[in-house]
Design a protein around this motif. Structure first.
Motif, short mmCIF file in Angstrom:
data_model
loop_
_atom_site.label_atom_id
_atom_site.label_comp_id
_atom_site.label_asym_id
_atom_site.label_seq_id
_atom_site.Cartn_x
_atom_site.Cartn_y
_atom_site.Cartn_z
N HIS A 91 35.37 69.32 48.98
CA HIS A 91 34.13 67.86 49.49
C HIS A 91 34.03 66.75 48.41
O HIS A 91 33.60 66.86 47.76
N PRO A 92 34.87 66.06 49.36
CA PRO A 92 34.00 64.73 47.71
C PRO A 92 33.35 64.10 47.09
O PRO A 92 32.50 63.83 46.46
N ASN A 93 32.36 64.56 48.04
CA ASN A 93 30.97 63.71 47.85
C ASN A 93 29.44 63.87 48.36
O ASN A 93 29.09 64.24 49.62
N LEU A 94 29.38 65.70 47.86
CA LEU A 94 28.00 66.69 47.85
C LEU A 94 27.01 65.87 47.49
O LEU A 94 26.76 66.40 46.66
N THR A 95 26.43 65.18 47.98
CA THR A 95 24.89 64.35 47.05
C THR A 95 24.16 63.94 48.38
O THR A 95 24.13 64.47 49.90
N ARG A 96 21.99 64.33 48.23
CA ARG A 96 21.80 64.22 48.99
C ARG A 96 21.66 63.13 50.08
O ARG A 96 22.55 62.15 49.82
N PHE A 97 21.31 63.64 51.17
CA PHE A 97 21.94 63.12 52.74
C PHE A 97 20.75 62.36 53.84
O PHE A 97 20.44 61.24 53.22
N LEU A 98 20.16 63.77 54.24
CA LEU A 98 19.38 63.01 55.18
C LEU A 98 17.68 63.52 54.07
O LEU A 98 16.49 62.66 55.15
N LEU A 99 17.32 63.52 53.31
CA LEU A 99 15.67 64.27 53.12
C LEU A 99 15.78 63.02 51.53
O LEU A 99 16.73 62.24 51.22
N PRO A 100 14.69 62.67 51.17
CA PRO A 100 14.18 62.09 50.60
C PRO A 100 15.15 62.23 49.30
O PRO A 100 15.38 63.74 49.01
N THR A 144 8.78 58.64 57.74
CA THR A 144 9.02 59.96 57.57
C THR A 144 9.02 59.49 56.05
O THR A 144 8.69 59.03 55.46
N LYS A 145 8.64 61.01 55.53
CA LYS A 145 8.76 61.00 53.81
C LYS A 145 9.57 60.21 52.59
O LYS A 145 9.51 59.33 51.96
N LYS A 146 10.75 59.76 53.56
CA LYS A 146 11.59 59.38 52.90
C LYS A 146 11.13 57.97 52.66
O LYS A 146 11.51 56.93 51.80
N MET A 147 10.77 57.54 54.11
CA MET A 147 10.80 55.61 54.27
C MET A 147 9.11 55.44 53.27
O MET A 147 9.19 54.12 53.40
N ALA A 148 8.68 56.35 54.13
CA ALA A 148 6.94 56.01 53.02
C ALA A 148 6.53 55.43 51.93
O ALA A 148 5.89 53.98 51.92
N PRO A 149 7.30 54.98 51.07
CA PRO A 149 7.22 54.56 49.99
C PRO A 149 7.81 53.25 50.09
O PRO A 149 7.38 52.46 48.81
N ARG A 150 8.54 52.99 50.56
CA ARG A 150 9.18 51.47 51.48
C ARG A 150 8.26 50.42 51.93
O ARG A 150 8.18 49.44 52.04
N PRO A 170 4.41 63.60 68.11
CA PRO A 170 5.17 64.88 68.64
C PRO A 170 5.75 65.32 67.28
O PRO A 170 6.08 66.73 67.86
N PHE A 171 6.05 64.57 66.33
CA PHE A 171 6.77 65.69 65.27
C PHE A 171 5.38 65.68 64.51
O PHE A 171 5.53 66.12 62.87
N TYR A 172 3.72 66.40 64.63
CA TYR A 172 3.08 66.42 63.68
C TYR A 172 3.58 68.42 63.42
O TYR A 172 3.18 68.91 62.14
N TYR A 173 3.68 69.43 64.46
CA TYR A 173 3.59 70.17 63.78
C TYR A 173 5.56 70.14 63.83
O TYR A 173 6.35 70.08 63.55
N ASP A 174 5.92 71.37 63.18
CA ASP A 174 6.94 72.37 62.63
C ASP A 174 8.27 71.27 61.95
O ASP A 174 9.26 71.44 62.14
N SER A 175 7.48 70.32 61.73
CA SER A 175 9.12 69.04 60.95
C SER A 175 8.71 68.49 59.19
O SER A 175 7.35 68.37 58.94
N TYR A 176 9.04 68.87 59.08
CA TYR A 176 9.38 69.15 57.19
C TYR A 176 9.05 67.33 56.24
O TYR A 176 9.35 67.71 55.63
N ALA A 177 9.65 66.73 57.83
CA ALA A 177 10.25 65.40 57.53
C ALA A 177 9.76 64.20 56.99
O ALA A 177 9.47 62.48 56.95
N VAL A 178 8.46 64.83 58.26
CA VAL A 178 7.48 63.43 58.99
C VAL A 178 6.01 63.09 58.04
O VAL A 178 5.26 64.69 58.05
N GLU A 179 5.71 61.39 58.04
CA GLU A 179 4.20 61.80 57.29
C GLU A 179 3.42 61.97 59.00
O GLU A 179 3.43 60.77 59.09
N LYS A 180 2.38 62.74 58.34
CA LYS A 180 1.17 62.51 59.16
C LYS A 180 0.01 61.41 59.62
O LYS A 180 -0.81 61.74 58.94
#
Lengths: 156, 170, 367
Positions: free
Chosen positions: A123-132, B84-90, B116-126
């Protein structure tokens, strides 16, 4: 082309690379050994009676016992559809990348790599994607995954 | 002096025109409340309701609210949608880039407490209240445009009631 | 004369940018005004809907689907319901299927109206935005009188629909169809032959059929590139095979074609709604589904033609009340993967036009 005809055709043409699996409820489902993956994919795409040129979807599945990667394909010219899957063990899960066969596979594979930890060789680009970018808590879609701030919905 | 305390605007006619006497405080907060330019910070479902509120039927402009694409020109963030946790710093950075005085409206269940994303979500800022200070919470998934307008009116009330220099200590 | 030395530089577009329709970040490598390379960075709206569904019962998953694709929430409700119905081999009452088709097509028009307005706004015309959302409010009124919600309807459930339409729905819907038909000439008059519009969209972002297929593009984007493929006709689901409608296609696959394509599709959707209202039978609206509903073991991938293209849902059951895996496939996912391919060597202003006419919305990508 009916489903039965397509099934016979695929089984005949693939010479044992694709075997029929009865877990598919609606569409045809086949199983492929990991080592035959690219060969089977190229056959499905290029054979003029099959022509599965359209990649719908790739899904990673953690069944609780092993990983599965399910590929969904469609043929725009023949208006047919089929799925095939690869079963992988937890330890050292590794597959060949199909980016060269269908370009659509690129992002789907990257997502599965990130969320399940299945490695795609070539795979050409296996880098971080959806997660922070600073994510260090492993592969969250695995069934045994847990984290301190992960709250499960209580059973009522 | 006592009169002016009670009535913020005091007009007196004199020959050849009129003068309006008011407190600087109420003049400032009144004009601030009537031109809240908001930062278009729309992430998820609530964005569509925010768009509807800004469009023909609900007409946000009549509250003096016009969207700005950049935080430097905005007085208010309407955080519409899941953070989301990725968006929070922004979000934090955009808030920091705004000039004082600045206000925040948390629109929708996700920004209140994860929705609705409070439970079972690993990515959402609560809830966004531990990223930036929030002035008005609007619950709903998504809130109707009327709720958003109501929330903005509440914020206007808050701004109008503030004393000179209040925001400085915030 | 000595050649001017230029240096490439990087620009971040997003994650908070008004014309990326959500929270997408594009890392642009620029050479002056020209875009040399684009790298989309996604995940700013990744809410783990798929993980959440693994700890919900089958009926509990369906509100999550509204949040997966909120601009056409009816479609995403439907694709999930369709997958579970295929798994459990549920028979859906005919009236429910008619109601579903009416709602799906109304939702398609609502989505295209947003597209029409927002695309124009991105490229620099503000009026279409106000016009498009004005007509959309009429559709929202129809939905609201049916299911009480403006955006996240949760109307299409496993086995049928949640409630019947009220009496005044049909006359209002017919009045809306008539009204919208009258508006198309306005819409076309505003932009279709406007010289500025043509300069901004004609010949920009051409997508060849081969690239479209290999990247898995679908729906209006695929049809604008000249491929006559629509799941409503070619892999019929629900009762679409009973209706008579045309499938418009365009030739070149540039921004202008993608724009016109959606205007054409709205007209066909109106035809379908009219036929469905004419043929609407009496009867039940929901098959019996228990709250502790257990489909048999198996896996299924269902797909429908949503407003943006092929929407799919992979659902796998192990015979318990909760699914093992729900995977949602949104067409924007594949369309965003196309952006690096067709956005090389374009101006940055054209990038906005291309992004807008692909009609990418981010929840479908990030889920």
């Amino acid at each position: 082309m009916t489903k039965e005809e397509l099934k016979d055709k695929v089984l005949n043409l693939s010479q044992g690379m694709l075997t029929y699996s009865d877990s598919g409820v609606f569409d045809l489902m086949f199983e492929v050994k990991p080592e035959n993956l690219t060969k089977a994919a190229v056959l499905l795409r290029d054979h003029e009676e099959l022509r599965f040129d359209f990649m719908n979807n790739i899904t990673g599945v953690d069944t609780g016992e092993h990983f599965e990667v399910v590929y969904s394909l469609a043929s725009l010219s023949n208006k047919t559809r089929l799925d095939f899957k690869v079963v992988l063990p937890y330890e050292g899960a590794k597959l060949e990348s199909l980016c060269e066969v269908w370009k659509a596979a690129n992002w789907h594979e990257r997502e599965i790599w990130e969320l399940y930890g299945i490695d795609f060789t070539g795979h050409p680009n296996l880098t971080r994607f959806l997660l922070p970018d600073d994510w260090d808590q492993g592969h969250p879609m695995r069934k045994d995954w847990d984290a301190p701030d992960f709250v499960r919905m209580p059973e009522l | 002096m006592g009169l002016i305390k009670k009535v913020p605007v005091y007009a007196e006619r004199i020959p050849g025109g009129g003068i309006v006497a008011t407190q600087l405080e109420s003049l400032l907060s009144h004009s601030q409340a009537c031109s809240m330019w908001y930062l278009l910070f729309a992430t998820a479902c609530c964005a569509i309701e925010l768009m509807c509120t800004g469009a023909s039927r609900y007409d946000f402009d009549r509250l003096g609210m016009i969207f700005r694409p950049t935080p430097r020109q905005a007085d208010l963030i309407i955080a519409a949608g899941t953070i989301t946790k990725k968006m929070a710093p922004r979000l934090r950075r955009l808030y920091d880039q705004m000039a004082e005085p600045r206000y925040v409206i948390a629109m929708g269940g996700c920004t209140v407490k994860g929705g609705p994303f409070y439970y079972d979500s690993y990515a959402v800022e609560k809830g966004i209240d531990h990223i930036i200070p929030v002035d008005v919470f609007i619950p709903g998934c998504p809130p109707r445009p009327e709720s958003l307008l109501e929330g903005c009116l509440h914020l206007q009330k808050k701004i109008k009631s503030q004393k000179l220099g209040d925001w400085h200590e915030k | 004369m000595a050649e001017l030395r230029t240096e490439e530089f990087q620009v971040n577009m997003g994650p908070h940018h008004p014309s990326t329709h959500g929270v997408c970040r594009l890392v642009l490598t620029m050479d002056g005004e020209k875009v040399v390379a684009v790298e989309p960075v996604i995940g700013y709206l990744h809410r783990a809907i798929e993980k959440i569904c693994e700890n919900r019962t089958y009926p509990q998953c369906s509100p999550m689907m509204d949040r997966f694709e909120y601009v056409t929430a009816m479609s995403s409700d439907y694709v999930y319901a369709l997958a579970v119905e295929k798994l459990a081999q549920l028979e859906v009452p005919e009236r429910a299927e008619y109601l579903r088709v009416i709602m799906l097509e109304l939702n398609r028009i609502a989505s295209h109206l947003i597209f029409w307005g927002v695309t124009a706004m991105d490229i620099g015309a503000y009026t279409p935005f106000l016009y498009g959302l004005r007509e959309r409010e009429d559709i929202i009124d129809l939905f609201e009188m049916t299911c009480g919600q403006r955006l996240t309807y949760n109307y299409i459930r496993i086995g049928g629909v949640s409630r019947d339409i009220p009496k005044e729905f049909e006359p209002k819907c017919r009045a809306f169809i008539k009204k919208l038909r009258g508006k198309f000439s306005d819409y076309e008059g505003l932009l279709n032959e406007n010289p500025i519009w043509l300069a901004r969209t004609k010949g920009i972002g051409v997508l060849t059929p081969e690239t479209a297929i290999s990247y898995g593009a679908s729906g209006p984007v695929l049809r604008a590139s000249g491929i006559d493929y629509d799941l409503r006709r070619d892999d019929p689901y629900s009762i679409y095979d009973k209706f008579d409608f045309a499938i418009p296609t365009q030739k070149t696959g540039d921004c202008y074609d993608r724009f016109i394509q959606r205007l054409d599709e709205m007209k066909e959707s109106l035809k379908i709604i009219e036929q469905a209202l004419d043929g609407l039978p009496e009867g039940e609206i929901k098959a019996k589904v228990k709250p502790k509903f257990k489909p048999p073991e198996g896996e299924v991938y269902s797909r429908i033609e949503s407003a943006r293209g092929e929407m799919g849902a992979y659902v796998r059951s192990d015979g318990t009340t909760k699914p093992v895996r729900v995977k949602l496939r949104g067409s924007s996912y594949n369309h965003l993967a196309l952006v690096p391919e067709i956005c090389t060597d374009v101006l940055i202003a054209d990038l906005v036009a291309i992004f807008a006419t692909l009609d990418i919305i981010m929840p479908e990508v990030d889920r």
